[in-house]
Every structure is written in C-alpha cells, then in structure tokens.
Design an enzyme around this catalytic site. Structure first.
Site, short mmCIF file in Angstrom:
data_model
loop_
_atom_site.label_atom_id
_atom_site.label_comp_id
_atom_site.label_asym_id
_atom_site.label_seq_id
_atom_site.Cartn_x
_atom_site.Cartn_y
_atom_site.Cartn_z
N LYS A 29 -15.57 -20.46 -44.78
CA LYS A 29 -14.78 -20.98 -45.90
C LYS A 29 -14.64 -19.87 -46.94
CE LYS A 29 -14.72 -24.96 -49.06
NZ LYS A 29 -15.37 -26.25 -49.36
N ARG A 60 -7.91 -21.72 -46.68
CA ARG A 60 -8.86 -20.63 -46.96
C ARG A 60 -10.06 -20.71 -46.03
NH1 ARG A 60 -12.36 -22.05 -52.25
NH2 ARG A 60 -12.31 -24.30 -52.11
N ASP A 106 -7.72 -36.03 -46.75
CA ASP A 106 -8.03 -34.79 -46.03
C ASP A 106 -9.50 -34.43 -46.17
OD1 ASP A 106 -6.93 -34.44 -48.77
OD2 ASP A 106 -7.70 -32.40 -48.52
N ASP A 116 -16.49 -31.32 -47.70
CA ASP A 116 -15.75 -30.74 -48.83
C ASP A 116 -16.38 -31.04 -50.17
OD1 ASP A 116 -14.10 -29.24 -47.39
OD2 ASP A 116 -12.23 -30.24 -47.93
N ARG A 156 -19.88 -22.80 -42.78
CA ARG A 156 -20.09 -24.25 -42.77
C ARG A 156 -20.24 -24.73 -41.33
NH1 ARG A 156 -16.13 -27.93 -46.26
NH2 ARG A 156 -14.52 -27.51 -44.73
P1 AMP Z 1 -9.71 -29.03 -51.32
O1 AMP Z 1 -9.38 -29.46 -52.72
O2 AMP Z 1 -10.82 -28.03 -51.24
O3 AMP Z 1 -9.91 -30.17 -50.39
O4 AMP Z 1 -8.43 -28.22 -50.81
C1 AMP Z 1 -7.16 -28.77 -50.74
C2 AMP Z 1 -6.23 -27.83 -50.02
O5 AMP Z 1 -6.04 -26.62 -50.76
C3 AMP Z 1 -6.68 -27.41 -48.64
O6 AMP Z 1 -5.54 -27.31 -47.82
C4 AMP Z 1 -7.28 -26.05 -48.88
O7 AMP Z 1 -7.29 -25.25 -47.73
C5 AMP Z 1 -6.35 -25.49 -49.94
N1 AMP Z 1 -6.97 -24.44 -50.75
C6 AMP Z 1 -7.96 -24.59 -51.64
N2 AMP Z 1 -8.26 -23.41 -52.22
C7 AMP Z 1 -7.46 -22.48 -51.67
C8 AMP Z 1 -7.30 -21.08 -51.85
N3 AMP Z 1 -8.02 -20.37 -52.71
N4 AMP Z 1 -6.36 -20.46 -51.09
C9 AMP Z 1 -5.62 -21.14 -50.22
N5 AMP Z 1 -5.72 -22.46 -50.02
C10 AMP Z 1 -6.63 -23.14 -50.72
MG MG Z 2 -10.48 -30.30 -48.61
#
Ligand code: AMP
Ligand code: MG
Length: 490
Positions: A116, A96, A255, A265, A179
C-alpha cells in the site's frame, strides 16, 4: 498453472486472481523508490506466513517491501473496484496499492500480500499513488490491535520508508505498508462487475469468492444465495465485534467492506473512549453517517448493495430474485443483534439466557451515556469490582442496577470465578487509545524514535492479560478542549 518456486526468503506466490476475466485487474509493477528503509517488521506474522525474518530484514528483503524488486514468481497487479462513498457511487480501484501475489503458507492457507503506497496505477485518478509514514504506522498499530482483540482483520507485515517525500497539506515522509489479507475482494468489487461488466463477469467473481471464502456454498442448491448468506453472517458477526470493542471504522464505504468478513482499510478509524452512540472521529464524516451507533445499520445498507449485484444469479425471474435477496437481507438485524447480545452477556459475566438480559444491558449503557463514562474502563471496573470514583458508580440508579446484576449472576449455576474469568476474557484491559496512538506516531515520525510504538504494540498484543505493565495504558486521555479528530491521510 505454471510451476512456481519458493524463494530463499520463503515467498511462495500463486496468482489465482488472474484466473478472473481481464476486466478485474491490470498488471502493474510497483514504482521503485529512491532509498528504502525498514521501519518495522511483524516477526510472528512473517513466520506464520513461512517467511525468514532475517532475510526479510536484509537489503534484499527490504527491496521487496519497497516494491523495488518483487520476489521471483510475483506477477503484481492492481485490482479494479467501485463503491458507494458516503452513499455516492464511484469507480475506484487500487489507486495506490499493488497486489504482489498470494502467499501460500506452510499451513496451506492463501493470503494476499499487498503493498500500500506502491505508486500510481491505472486507477489512481488524480492521486500520487503514495502513502505517508504516519498513516501507514497507524494502520499497523490498529490492525494488529484488532487482531489481538480477536476481531477479524487484515494484518500488517511491514512498513518501510521510501526515502521520498510526499506532498499533502504539509510534506510527509513517504512510506509503504505491506498488508496481508485473506483476500481483497470487496463489496465494491462486485459492484464494479455488476455496473461495468457482464453477467458472466459477476458469475465468475461470485464463483471465485465461493471457492476462496465459502467453499461450503459450492454444493448448495443455490450457491449464490449461500454466498450472500455467508457474507451477511460474517459481516453481522464482525460489526457486533466492533460495537463490543468500541471500534469506529470511520469510512464504511462499500469499497471498504470485504467479502471475507475481515476489517479492512484503516483510515480515520479510532476507538471510542466516552460511551456515546453518536461518536464520530473522522473529520470528513460531517453528517455522522458512520457514527458508532450507525455502524450496524450501515453494514446492512452495504450488504443490500452487495445483494443487488447478485440479483441475476439468484433467480432467472427478476422479481423472484429481488424477493430472495430481500428475505436474506432482512435477516441481518436479527443476526447482528444475536451476536451483540451474546458478546454483551459475556462482558457482564452472564451465562445462559434470561429474558431480562437485554434490558439489564441497555440500562447500564444508558447510564454510561448519561454519565459520559469511559466505555472500556467501565467494563474493566465491573470485571474487577474496582469501581473507583467515577460519577457513574455513585449514582443511586447504578447501585440498584448492580443489585439486579448480582441477582442475575447469582441465579446461574456457574461460579463467581467462572463469571469473572468470562468477563476478563471479554473485556480488554487495553485498547489503542487515541492519545497513546498519537504519542507513538509522533515519536516515530517526528523523532525517528520507535521505542514508544514498540512498547505500545507489545501492550496491545495481549489485551485480555490485565497485567501491571498495561495499567498506565488504561487511563483515558487527559481532558482536552478539542474533540479528537482523525483524517483520511491519503
Ligand atoms: P480509501 O479512502 O483509502 O478507501 O481510498 C479510496 C480510493 O482512493 C481508492 O480507490 C484508493 O486507491 C484511492 N486513493 C487513496 N489515496 C490515493 C493516492 N494517494 N493516490 C492514488 N489513489 C489513492
Ligand atoms: Mg479503501
């Protein structure tokens, strides 16, 4: 590299990331949104990036933050990465987020400018690619507070609403955060290259990381070992700063760990109020994997995953490569501890080093834990000699401890005033306390009132000032029946 021109707003993009092999990214335009509206702009950050704040706030400026009209010269892309999420390896990527480009600043620095919440990408899996206003403003507040505390972090340039609703448990206002990061290279980027790419891909990525973040490693006998040592060193320092400030990241998956050593993040993160190493705020961290007290060992675990990706580069002989990596990783606890001890000494106004310092610090923390003392306010009280009526300070054990502490400071050649100054600069008056953050978000999201958030940001921007305006922000949350919980908000 083709000629790029600076736009009227000051956007001056380069795109070094596209020099990496094609497997590391996909070109990806942000998905336009219906009706963008600027909620907040970080004027001082904008200026340091060489941007014109008037133009950024104009309609054309806001179209950039909304992803509707990337600036001239931008070649937006989504980055590929993988990662261990709560210990389980998964393919991830910018699901995203879209990298607009790398801004070259007047000071000659390079920063990733990322949107973001900019819509779906090749890595979105089932997600909608969008983000909500509450979580994006939360990232804005906490990341800017971290920066002011002196903790390396990505920054927040702007938040816009999209004019579109997003569906989560309930309907939310859609928003996009701009960001700013010294890069978005993650441990997970290396894991992606190692698992899904070739050895050449890992090498290309490592060379790129060295050029961008560890240029001094390029001339070393083993540049990849220098890279590993560099990341271990910066992460040891970073997590020590988290511990010293009482910051709990909440989702330290590989990640979400940068190669640059910046915090990245901000999801379910929060600052600890009552001192307890077992503190967990995130609703999804049921096992307490990323509890406050586990953050240093978890950093070590993540660094071991990073080291694994570098094995083929460390030595031609795989057994020797493992030995080299293990030796490097085994330094982490010592490095971490040294940073932590240095920071704790400063929090207690201790100059120089004495053997008993560690025990002195641990005894205080032990009493704070037992007495459920407020972490930040205990150090504030010690700084100003204003002990108040907290249960901790009336303990006989504390009185004895204080005597030993004063004997220790009495033995140092520096004056009391020097010690007080050191403590003032090492113990923040204000942290983004959970109830204050929630109050600011509620006013902004539910009532469109940004004044509460703006005041909070102002107070948080000088955490070591100890000014009268900050006083009311120092109070812990009123007692509540339920423990504070944070949510990923994705
Ligand atoms: P995070 O928990 O923010 O580190 O995200 C983990 C993964 O989920 C990353 O690959 C993000 O890009 C993906 N992600 C989180 N929210 C969304 C969303 N609303 N749509 C698509 N991908 C998402
Ligand atoms: Mg992340």
């Amino acid at each position: 590299m083709k000629e790029k021109k600076t736009t009227e707003a000051g956007w001056n993009f380069d795109d070094s990331y596209t020099s990496l092999p094609q497997t590391f990214y996909r070109k990806q335009m942000p998905t336009p949104v219906a009706s963008p509206h600027l909620v907040i702009l970080n004027g001082s950050l904008a200026e340091s990036l060489g941007l014109d704040t008037d133009i950024l706030q104009s309609e054309s400026g806001v179209e950039v933050f909304a992803g509707n009209e990337p600036p001239e010269g931008a070649e937006p892309l989504a980055q590929a990465y993988a990662g261990h999420q709560f210990g389980h390896f998964t393919m991830l990527g910018d699901g995203r987020a879209v990298l607009l480009g790398e801004q070259l600043t007047p000071a000659g620095e390079r920063f990733d400018i990322q949107l973001k919440g900019a819509g779906r990408t090749a890595y979105s899996r089932g997600g909608d690619g969008r983000a909500g206003l509450g979580p994006m403003l939360r990232e804005y507040i906490i990341s800017e507070a971290m920066h002011a505390l002196g903790i390396p972090t990505t920054r927040s340039l702007a938040v816009v609403t999209t004019g579109e609703a997003i569906i989560r448990e309930t309907e939310q206002t859609g928003a996009i955060l701009t960001r700013v990061a010294s890069s978005h290279l993650r441990v997970g980027t290396f894991q992606y290259a190692s698992k899904f790419g070739s050895e050449d891909d890992v090498r290309a990525l490592a060379d790129y990381a060295i050029e961008r973040h560890y240029p001094e490693a390029a001339g070393a006998e083993n540049p990849y070992l220098q890279l590993l040592n560099g990341v271990i060193g910066r992460q040891a320092e970073l997590v020590a700063k988290w511990q010293l400030a009482g910051f709990i990241h909440g989702v330290m998956n590989t990640d979400n760990m940068t190669i640059s050593g910046e915090t990245i993040d901000y999801g379910p993160c929060a600052f600890m109020d009552t001192f307890d190493p077992a503190t967990v705020f995130s609703s999804i961290d049921r096992q307490g994997r990323y509890a406050y007290g586990n953050q240093p060992p978890m950093t070590g675990w993540n660094l071991a995953r990073f080291a694994e990706t570098l094995l083929p580069l460390l030595h031609d002989d795989s057994e020797q490569a493992v030995g080299i990596a293990q030796d490097a990783i085994s330094e982490f606890p010592t490095l971490y501890h040294a940073h932590w001890l240095k920071g704790m000494r400063a929090k207690l106004g201790l100059f120089g080093e004495e053997d008993g310092d560690k025990v002195l610090i641990e005894e205080l923390l032990g009493m704070m834990h037992e007495q459920k003392a407020d972490y930040t306010n205990t150090f504030r009280a010690l700084t100003f000699g204003r002990e108040g009526d907290s249960a901790l300070f009336s303990l006989e054990a504390f009185v004895q401890w204080k005597k030993r502490w004063q004997e220790r400071t009495g033995r140092q050649p520096e004056s009391e005033e020097d010690a007080r100054r050191l403590m003032k600069n090492s113990n923040p008056a204000v942290i983004p306390r959970n109830h204050r953050v929630e109050e600011a978000l509620e006013a902004a999201v539910e009532r469109g009132d940004l004044s509460v958030l703006e005041r909070l940001l102002r107070v948080l921007s000088h955490p070591y000032e100890h000014s009268p305006e900050q006083e009311e922000y120092c109070a812990p949350a009123p007692p509540s029946e339920r423990p504070y919980r944070t949510f990923c908000g994705t």
